[in-house]
Design an enzyme around this catalytic site. Structure first.
Site, PDB file in Angstrom:
ATOM      1  N   HIS A  29       3.974   3.561  12.431  1.00 47.26           N
ATOM      2  CA  HIS A  29       3.023   4.576  12.901  1.00 47.26           C
ATOM      3  C   HIS A  29       3.666   5.485  13.951  1.00 47.26           C
ATOM      4  CE1 HIS A  29      -0.771   2.018  11.718  1.00 47.26           C
ATOM      5  NE2 HIS A  29       0.219   1.887  10.852  1.00 47.26           N
ATOM      6  N   HIS A  62       0.826  -1.215   0.000  1.00 46.63           N
ATOM      7  CA  HIS A  62       0.000   0.000   0.000  1.00 46.63           C
ATOM      8  C   HIS A  62       0.858   1.263   0.000  1.00 46.63           C
ATOM      9  CE1 HIS A  62       0.379   0.784   4.446  1.00 46.63           C
ATOM     10  NE2 HIS A  62       0.371  -0.527   4.544  1.00 46.63           N
ATOM     11  N   ASP A  75      -0.160   4.338   1.029  1.00 50.32           N
ATOM     12  CA  ASP A  75      -0.450   5.355   2.051  1.00 50.32           C
ATOM     13  C   ASP A  75       0.306   5.093   3.339  1.00 50.32           C
ATOM     14  OD1 ASP A  75      -2.213   3.067   2.465  1.00 50.32           O
ATOM     15  OD2 ASP A  75      -3.307   4.274   3.935  1.00 50.32           O
ATOM     16  N   GLU A  87      -4.909   1.707   2.860  1.00 52.06           N
ATOM     17  CA  GLU A  87      -4.877   0.533   3.743  1.00 52.06           C
ATOM     18  C   GLU A  87      -4.942   0.954   5.201  1.00 52.06           C
ATOM     19  OE1 GLU A  87      -2.831  -2.740   6.130  1.00 52.06           O
ATOM     20  OE2 GLU A  87      -2.372  -0.617   5.959  1.00 52.06           O
ATOM     21  N   GLU A  88      -4.274   2.065   5.510  1.00 50.42           N
ATOM     22  CA  GLU A  88      -4.179   2.497   6.915  1.00 50.42           C
ATOM     23  C   GLU A  88      -5.513   2.977   7.486  1.00 50.42           C
ATOM     24  OE1 GLU A  88      -1.795   1.769   8.647  1.00 50.42           O
ATOM     25  OE2 GLU A  88       0.077   1.827   7.525  1.00 50.42           O
ATOM     26  N   ASP A 104       4.207  -6.689   3.705  1.00 49.92           N
ATOM     27  CA  ASP A 104       3.855  -5.664   4.700  1.00 49.92           C
ATOM     28  C   ASP A 104       4.091  -6.168   6.119  1.00 49.92           C
ATOM     29  OD1 ASP A 104       2.931  -3.242   5.678  1.00 49.92           O
ATOM     30  OD2 ASP A 104       0.805  -3.679   5.366  1.00 49.92           O
ATOM     31  N   ASP A 125       6.343   1.455   6.525  1.00 52.90           N
ATOM     32  CA  ASP A 125       5.015   0.842   6.419  1.00 52.90           C
ATOM     33  C   ASP A 125       4.203   1.700   5.451  1.00 52.90           C
ATOM     34  OD1 ASP A 125       2.548  -0.340   6.802  1.00 52.90           O
ATOM     35  OD2 ASP A 125       2.262   0.430   8.830  1.00 52.90           O
TER      36      ASP A 125
END
Length: 415
Positions: free
Chosen positions: A386, A83, A85, A180-181, A203, A146
């Site tokens: 994150h 992903h 994002d 995705e997030e 991932d 990520d």
């Protein structure tokens, strides 16, 4: 892999992380932020430059591309997915990646905010990285490993495969998704167009790991309707919805069944949002377990708490609504054992100790599996995601690239 291929993954990664692709949970647009397409457009151009002629970006922000088969055999079509994002939890704008070359094992102080310290004792996977090249951000943003590590690995593997006709493989599909997030990574994916038989998300976290099991997930939404009246004349009449909500929350167990008290294969009941006034309150929960039976047990447990609390508020009501979110991908993958087996073999072939793990969360792979595309998750090397302490090592990304190349050959050999 040749030296030039090895450098390709880190060069790509350093470029990708400097493009802000943060998604937005409060947006209803597809994708949730237009800036995600800035990276997607670059990826399409790079894929075209590699000679992958059908690479394109669709209106919803998904990148599709096909590496044609060079095998005489009929081989299942395999997709690799990551992903674009980054998480809304931490800024992804103005990322300044730093390479800590030949890292010596000491805590890493991030220069733009020296209170941000990557401590070895708090990040045990770092102990495996002595002598490697660690990439972090500068202290004021996340890094974006990520999932830009996964993207760089897929792109580097695509470069190897396009330049190495001696590596035999079937049709390979590449899919880069937005959002995705914020839980919408598969919302607009066109599986008919993708036309893959099996897939792998790149991932995962630690070197050598494969995740073929996720939580199963439901949401529970409680709408509490109390009895509102003027507080000066409320004796025997007022039933305050906020107090009912407070009683429900207070009745949750303190030492079990919560994210902060569980680990490994234990599930939980987790309140996520509360809003309202004395007349009416909305209280939202997420329920997590590795089995559907476990979900239902926890939902019954919560329902019993609600019923018990309501005995003290005879004129109030609670609407208890369960919303299915996603299911454990293992339920699907058990029917296709070769998908995980070949990935484990590809990891071992890269000289690594292969480990199967369970994810205390969900992935695009969970949803794709239940949409008909069985899809476990291979390590990408990302850690502390994150957060401003996010990190990845160049060597782990190189190994993940090697695993992709190994895996497509294994599928071809076994066909």
């Amino acid at each position: 892999m040749g030296k030039n291929h090895k450098s390709s993954v880190s060069t790509r990664f350093l470029k990708y992380v400097q493009i802000d692709t943060q998604s937005d949970p409060n947006s209803s647009a597809n994708p949730s932020t237009e800036k995600q397409k800035d990276l997607s457009r670059l990826l399409v151009q790079e894929l075209l430059d590699l000679g992958i002629s059908d690479a394109h970006l669709d209106e919803w922000g998904y990148v599709y591309a096909t590496i044609p088969s060079n095998s005489e055999k009929k081989v299942p079509t395999i997709c690799f997915c990551s992903h674009v994002d980054t998480s809304p939890d931490c800024s992804g704008a103005g990322v300044k990646p730093i390479i800590h070359a030949n890292w010596g094992g000491k805590d890493i102080v991030l220069p733009d905010d020296t209170t941000q310290v990557l401590k070895v004792e708090e990040h045990p996977d770092l102990k495996e990285q002595i002598g490697n090249d660690i990439i972090t951000a500068s202290g004021t943003t996340l890094l974006g490993a990520d999932n830009k590590a996964g993207i760089a690995e897929i792109m580097a593997a695509a470069e190897i495969l396009m330049q190495s006709p001696e590596i035999k493989h079937g049709i390979i599909k590449i899919l880069f998704t937005p959002d995705e997030e914020v839980g919408r990574g598969t919302e607009k994916v066109n599986l008919e167009k993708l036309a893959a038989d099996f897939a792998y998300t790149m991932d995962g976290e630690s070197l050598g790991t494969l995740e073929d099991e996720t939580f199963s997930a439901d949401g529970v939404s409680l709408t509490i309707k109390g009895v509102s009246t003027h507080p000066g004349f409320a004796k025997g009449k007022l039933e305050n919805a906020m107090k009912i909500a407070g009683d429900i929350l207070a009745a949750l167990p303190k030492d079990t069944l919560s994210p902060e008290t569980t680990e490994a294969m234990e599930g939980f009941i987790h309140p996520t949002q509360i809003s309202g006034i004395q007349e009416a309150v909305k209280l939202d929960f997420i329920i997590r377990d590795f089995t559907v039976e476990g979900l239902h047990e926890k939902e019954t447990y919560l329902q019993n708490i609600v019923n018990s609390v309501l005995k003290n508020y005879p004129n109030s009501t609670v609407d208890f609504k369960v919303i299915e979110q996603y299911r454990n991908m293992k339920e699907v993958l058990l029917n296709y054992p070769q998908v995980a087996d070949y990935a484990m073999e590809a990891i071992e072939k890269a000289g690594l100790k292969a480990q199967k793990r369970s994810i205390r969360g969900g992935t695009d792979g969970s949803r794709l599996s239940f949409m008909g595309l069985p899809c476990p998750n291979i390590f990408a090397g990302e850690h502390a995601f994150h957060s401003k302490l996010e990190w990845v090592s160049v060597q782990d990304m190189e190994k993940a690239t090697e695993v992709i190349v190994n895996l497509v050959q294994i599928w071809e050999q076994r066909s």
